[in-house]
Scaffold this motif. Structure first.
Motif, short mmCIF file in Angstrom:
data_model
loop_
_atom_site.label_atom_id
_atom_site.label_comp_id
_atom_site.label_asym_id
_atom_site.label_seq_id
_atom_site.Cartn_x
_atom_site.Cartn_y
_atom_site.Cartn_z
N VAL A 7 -8.54 -3.60 -2.27
CA VAL A 7 -7.69 -3.78 -3.42
C VAL A 7 -6.34 -4.24 -3.00
O VAL A 7 -5.83 -3.92 -2.09
CB VAL A 7 -7.46 -2.09 -3.98
N PRO A 8 -5.62 -5.22 -3.85
CA PRO A 8 -4.64 -5.94 -3.46
C PRO A 8 -3.56 -4.83 -3.39
O PRO A 8 -3.40 -3.83 -4.18
CB PRO A 8 -4.20 -6.52 -4.63
N PRO A 9 -2.63 -4.89 -2.32
CA PRO A 9 -1.25 -3.88 -2.28
C PRO A 9 -0.46 -3.81 -3.35
O PRO A 9 0.01 -2.72 -3.43
CB PRO A 9 -0.91 -4.46 -0.98
N GLN A 10 -0.55 -4.75 -4.07
CA GLN A 10 0.55 -4.70 -5.32
C GLN A 10 -0.01 -3.67 -6.02
O GLN A 10 0.90 -3.00 -6.99
CB GLN A 10 0.52 -6.06 -6.06
N ARG A 11 -1.08 -3.02 -6.11
CA ARG A 11 -1.79 -2.00 -6.97
C ARG A 11 -1.09 -0.51 -6.72
O ARG A 11 -0.91 0.28 -7.47
CB ARG A 11 -3.09 -1.86 -6.94
N ALA A 12 -0.36 -0.53 -5.32
CA ALA A 12 0.40 0.57 -5.05
C ALA A 12 1.50 1.04 -5.98
O ALA A 12 1.88 2.20 -6.18
CB ALA A 12 0.54 0.47 -3.61
N ALA A 13 2.04 -0.19 -6.53
CA ALA A 13 3.15 0.24 -7.30
C ALA A 13 2.80 0.51 -8.77
O ALA A 13 3.60 1.11 -9.39
CB ALA A 13 4.02 -0.95 -7.48
N ARG A 14 1.60 0.37 -9.13
CA ARG A 14 0.92 0.90 -10.44
C ARG A 14 0.45 2.24 -10.43
O ARG A 14 -0.30 2.54 -11.30
CB ARG A 14 0.20 -0.11 -11.02
N GLY A 15 0.94 3.16 -9.56
CA GLY A 15 0.28 4.51 -9.43
C GLY A 15 -0.91 4.77 -8.65
O GLY A 15 -1.67 6.01 -8.63
N GLU A 16 -1.33 3.99 -7.61
CA GLU A 16 -2.39 4.21 -6.64
C GLU A 16 -1.69 5.51 -5.65
O GLU A 16 -0.73 5.75 -5.61
CB GLU A 16 -2.47 3.00 -5.88
N PRO A 17 -2.69 6.30 -5.07
CA PRO A 17 -2.31 7.10 -4.36
C PRO A 17 -1.69 6.97 -3.05
O PRO A 17 -1.69 5.90 -2.45
CB PRO A 17 -3.72 8.13 -4.03
N ALA A 18 -1.09 8.03 -2.61
CA ALA A 18 -0.48 7.97 -1.22
C ALA A 18 -1.12 9.09 -0.34
O ALA A 18 -1.17 10.20 -0.87
CB ALA A 18 1.20 8.21 -1.43
N ALA A 73 6.01 6.61 -10.27
CA ALA A 73 4.82 6.67 -9.38
C ALA A 73 5.36 6.32 -7.95
O ALA A 73 4.72 6.70 -6.93
CB ALA A 73 4.01 5.34 -9.71
N ASP A 74 6.72 5.75 -7.67
CA ASP A 74 7.09 5.25 -6.27
C ASP A 74 7.33 6.61 -5.53
O ASP A 74 7.42 6.68 -4.55
CB ASP A 74 8.30 4.56 -6.24
N HIS A 75 7.46 7.69 -6.21
CA HIS A 75 7.82 9.14 -5.86
C HIS A 75 6.64 10.11 -5.85
O HIS A 75 6.84 11.25 -5.55
CB HIS A 75 9.15 9.53 -6.43
N ALA A 76 5.52 9.60 -5.84
CA ALA A 76 4.44 10.31 -5.86
C ALA A 76 4.27 11.13 -4.56
O ALA A 76 4.60 10.41 -3.32
CB ALA A 76 3.14 9.53 -6.14
N THR A 635 -8.88 2.60 -1.89
CA THR A 635 -7.96 2.97 -2.91
C THR A 635 -6.88 1.82 -3.09
O THR A 635 -6.22 2.11 -4.32
CB THR A 635 -7.28 4.27 -2.62
N GLY A 636 -6.42 1.05 -2.37
CA GLY A 636 -5.49 0.35 -2.29
C GLY A 636 -4.02 1.03 -2.27
O GLY A 636 -3.10 0.53 -2.53
N GLY A 637 -4.24 2.35 -1.71
CA GLY A 637 -2.88 3.18 -1.70
C GLY A 637 -2.23 3.00 -0.43
O GLY A 637 -2.16 2.24 0.46
N ARG A 638 -0.99 3.58 -0.46
CA ARG A 638 -0.28 3.62 0.81
C ARG A 638 -0.40 4.82 1.61
O ARG A 638 -0.69 5.81 1.00
CB ARG A 638 1.34 3.82 0.22
N LEU A 639 -0.21 4.61 2.84
CA LEU A 639 -0.69 5.56 4.11
C LEU A 639 0.35 5.46 5.04
O LEU A 639 0.78 4.73 5.72
CB LEU A 639 -2.12 5.17 4.62
N VAL A 640 0.64 6.73 5.20
CA VAL A 640 1.63 7.21 6.45
C VAL A 640 0.87 7.94 7.56
O VAL A 640 0.31 9.08 7.12
CB VAL A 640 3.15 7.72 5.96
N ILE A 641 0.75 7.36 8.68
CA ILE A 641 0.22 8.29 9.63
C ILE A 641 1.03 8.93 10.59
O ILE A 641 1.83 8.35 11.05
CB ILE A 641 -0.85 7.34 10.56
#
Length: 803
Positions: A7-18, A73-76, A635-641
């Motif tokens: 999934v393109p990373p731009q989708r993370a700004a449209r509410g994809e999970p973190a 969504a950025d603050h999810a 998911t195309g979401g953001r991940l912090v390890i």
């Protein structure tokens, strides 16, 4: 990645999970403790290592509205999940027996402590060969120790002495009948070292399939940032965590070495009898023929062990069939022929004194000393060849850490050998002292008694260092105490005892930086005392006590005392290891404590000794890499390890293995991290300033938290290159100086633990996710075309490293 298109990373700004992927540190913890919830579920993995979530978050990706914290969504809030790997080092009760493999683990560390010189420097190959030869000598030493106990003390000495064998019914078969001849007793006793070698082979083979056979995820080609000189960091190479071919080849060589060591002991015992005048032509000829076969076997063992190093540019799944199967089988066949030759009837052969050939311990010690000296020279050459800025004065012992650790591994092997021999001899000769006139048996070789005698002196050096460290802590505490309260604005300032407590914690934490000095002092003392023990045994031919009987003044009594203390100290170490292993076999809590030692020592692949405890990172790093790749792709979401302590090392190693596209959607949060303070100083080729700076350039979102009171974690000290800095200012510890209306009870000094309790942790995590979201909304700038006449940039090569 194959399969579904990412999934393109731009989708993370449209509410994809973190997602926050938590990785615990040394000693392990439970999923419930990591997630702060008694109700957890394993969503992938097995009982050895797996990913866990809170029960309510098991399908959180399908319910994105539950993760909102406000309208943006950025603050999810990120979905928390925990990777638990503690069972890789402390789960199975049989793993407590790995304590007896401690010398093998230590010498394997020496392989990875090489200076940060270019990978293609000629001295790299020399360093690699020398470490593997030292490792091979430790296998020979362990097998020789088993032969000393079983063949010399039991079968040769005790079974031939009526005083020693009397009352020992288990020795009955070796004192009468067909097995009573010396050669046949030796063949029967040889079953112990052969069984030990077979056990080590089986453990190495079994743990490979359970730990180190996890394949990394496929990586599409992409750009990478090499180190100065065009090389890629070693931990970013696809085959770093998968070196099956080398481990298989080394396992075959060390197994054959163990079997050939037993064959050498048997041949040496028969040679003195067969080659005497009137010994017979047939036994002498067959002995020489078998000796030639054993020599050919040793040549093959050395060639196989040193022929080629690690191939890290790609996962190496090939197997050298000849080396892996033919070599151990041929060594076993030669040993069987030697056993038949030894058991052949010799009517006039009798055993007395020590078994012929026990002087080999002196030759092994001398060989190990020479190899370590050459290793130190190779390390010095590599250190001189280190590029500017690749060490920056932070390398432990000026690059000689590997040589010092290899020397300590040899010393540990000698201590275990001498301790086992001393305790078995004392147990067999309960009515006297082995080696002293009037005893029932001659006892172990003289060199082992001399080596045991140096242990009290070595312990004295350690005690002196500890006392000096205590004085240093006291002075540092006094210096820091007046300024502690200045960092707590608006709090009570009259609590001097509180200031001393905090200052003492900071002073104790700084002792970690003195570890290189302690290792250097112990290594130099070990080298000098070992040389003295070897010289004393060669010149006197007697244990220290009898050898010093004619010396003036109190020296004879001092020598007797040192010999007795050393004998008991070495024996106590062996007993302590066995007792600890037995307790850990029954007690899960004790196994978890022992697991802390392996968490640190078995991070590295078995590149030098195949019988070392298995490398858990060869399972953990692919696990984490697979999880990050598949989750971000799906998911195309953001991940912090998020890694604490040793978990931060695993997290960094896993991020290094990601392809550039996946890495752009992953943030790295480390806290209490030993990446620079321990790994960067002791393993500069993999974690020095060069590799860590390269990692900070490849991971745009990386933040590191640390405290002055933390004895393990510290800043990673990498350049910011104009971007956000990696290291945050040291966290305040404790969070509050004294009692306040909001915090009426004293706040503890946290040191290395509970980083997540600090409000800064949540702030930094949110900032990382925000940066990932911002990066996802930003379209990458196109690459600048090459100017006229400017050559196109070449992709970085991935050389085969002699590791």
């Amino acid at each position: 990645m194959p399969g579904k298109q990412p999934v393109p990373p731009q989708r993370a700004a449209r509410g994809e999970p973190a997602l926050e992927l938590l990785v615990h540190g040394v000693g392990g913890t439970t999923p419930q403790e990591m997630l702060g919830d008694p109700r957890t579920v394993r969503i992938t993995g097995d009982g050895t290592a797996g990913i866990h979530r809170r029960t309510e978050d098991a399908d959180a990706e399908n319910r994105p509205e539950d993760a909102r914290d406000g309208s943006r969504a950025d603050h999810a809030r990120p979905i928390p999940e925990a990777y638990c790997w503690s069972n890789l080092t402390s789960g199975n009760s049989a793993r407590a027996l790995w304590l007896l493999l401690l010398p093998f683990m230590v010498v394997n560390l020496a392989h990875w402590m090489r200076p940060a010189a270019p990978a293609r420097h000629p001295a790299q190959r020399v360093y690699d060969v020398l470490v593997r030869l030292v490792a091979l000598s430790l296998t020979v030493l362990l097998t020789a120790a088993a032969c000393e106990v079983a063949l010399d003390l039991v079968a040769w000495q005790c079974a031939a002495s009526e005083r020693c064998a009397g009352g020992k019914s288990w020795l009955g078969p070796l004192t009468a009948g067909w097995w009573s001849e010396p050669g046949r007793r030796l063949v029967a006793a040889a079953l112990l070292p052969v069984a030990l070698t077979a056990l080590l082979w089986w453990l190495s083979h079994r743990t490979w399939s359970a730990y180190e056979s996890a394949s990394p995820p496929p990586r599409p080609p992409g750009p990478s940032r090499p180190l100065p000189g065009g090389e890629r960091p070693a931990l970013s190479l696809p085959g770093f965590w998968y070196g099956r071919r080398l481990v298989s080849r080394l396992r075959a060589a060390h197994t054959a070495a163990g079997l050939l060591t037993v064959a050498c002991v048997l041949l040496t015992a028969t040679a003195r009898h067969d080659h005497r005048p009137g010994g017979g032509t047939v036994p002498a000829v067959s002995g020489w023929t078998l000796a030639a076969a054993v020599a050919a076997g040793w040549t093959a063992v050395v060639v196989v062990a040193v022929r080629k190093g690690r191939t890290e540019s790609e996962p190496d799944e090939r197997i050298d069939r000849w080396a892996s199967k033919v070599l151990p089988g041929a060594a076993l066949a030669v040993l069987a022929l030697v056993a038949v030759h030894t058991a052949w009837h010799r009517p006039d052969w009798s055993s007395s004194a020590r078994l012929p050939g026990t002087g080999a311990f002196a030759w092994i010690t001398l060989l190990q000393g020479a190899l370590v000296a050459l290793l130190a020279v190779a390390a010095y050459v590599l250190h001189r060849a280190t590029p500017p800025g690749a060490c920056e004065g932070r390398c432990a012992m000026g690059g000689a850490g590997g040589a010092a650790v290899a020397l300590l591994a040899c010393a540990l092997g000698g201590v275990l050998t001498g301790g086992a021999a001393q305790r078995v001899a004392d147990w067999l000769d309960k009515g006297g002292t082995p080696g002293v006139p009037g005893g029932a048996i001659a006892g172990p070789p003289v060199l082992l008694s001399w080596q045991a005698s140096v242990i009290p002196v070595l312990l004295l050096v350690v005690v002196v260092f500890v006392l000096a460290a205590a004085v240093r802590v006291r002075r540092e505490r006094r210096r820091l105490t007046p300024g502690v309260v200045d960092s707590y604005e608006g709090e009570p300032r009259e609590l001097e005892a509180r200031s001393r407590q905090i200052a003492r914690a900071v002073a104790l934490a700084r002792l970690t930086d003195s570890a290189p000095a302690l290792v250097a002092a112990v290594a130099v003392t070990t080298l000098l005392l070992g040389a003295g023990a070897l010289t004393g045994a060669a010149l006197t031919g007697a244990p220290p006590g009898p050898a010093a009987s004619t010396w003036p003044g109190p020296l004879p009594a001092l020598a007797e005392t040192v010999q007795a203390l050393g004998s008991w100290a070495t024996g106590a170490l062996v007993v302590l290891l066995v007792a600890t292993g037995r307790r850990a076999y029954r007690d899960a809590a004790a196994r978890r404590t022992i697991g802390i030692l392996w968490d640190v020592g078995t991070f590295w692949p078995r590149a030098a000794h195949p019988f070392a405890p298995p490398c858990y990172a060869e399972r953990a790093v692919p696990d984490l890499t697979w999880r990050m790749c598949t989750w971000t792709e799906r998911t195309g979401g953001r991940l912090v390890i998020s890694g604490h302590s040793q978990g931060s090392v695993l997290a960094a190693a896993a991020v290094w293995q990601l392809d550039p596209a996946t890495r752009g959607r992953v943030a790295l949060l480390t806290y209490g991290s030993p990446l620079e303070r321990l790994y960067g100083r002791w393993f500069p080729a993999c974690f020095g300033p060069g590799p860590l700076n390269a990692l900070s350039r490849e991971v745009d979102c990386w933040r590191n938290l640390w405290r002055l009171t933390d004895p393990i974690g510290g800043p990673v000290m990498v350049g910011d290159d104009g971007g956000p800095p990696v290291d945050r200012e040291p966290l305040r510890d404790p969070l509050h100086y004294g009692r306040t209306p909001e915090h009426p009870l004293p706040t503890p000094v946290l040191g290395h633990g509970e980083y997540q309790a600090d409000p800064a942790f949540a702030d930094e995590r949110a900032a990382l996710l925000e940066r990932l979201a911002t990066a996802g909304r930003t379209t990458p700038a196109p690459e600048r075309p090459a100017a006229a006449g400017e050559p196109e940039p070449e992709p970085a090569r991935e050389p085969d490293r002699p590791r």
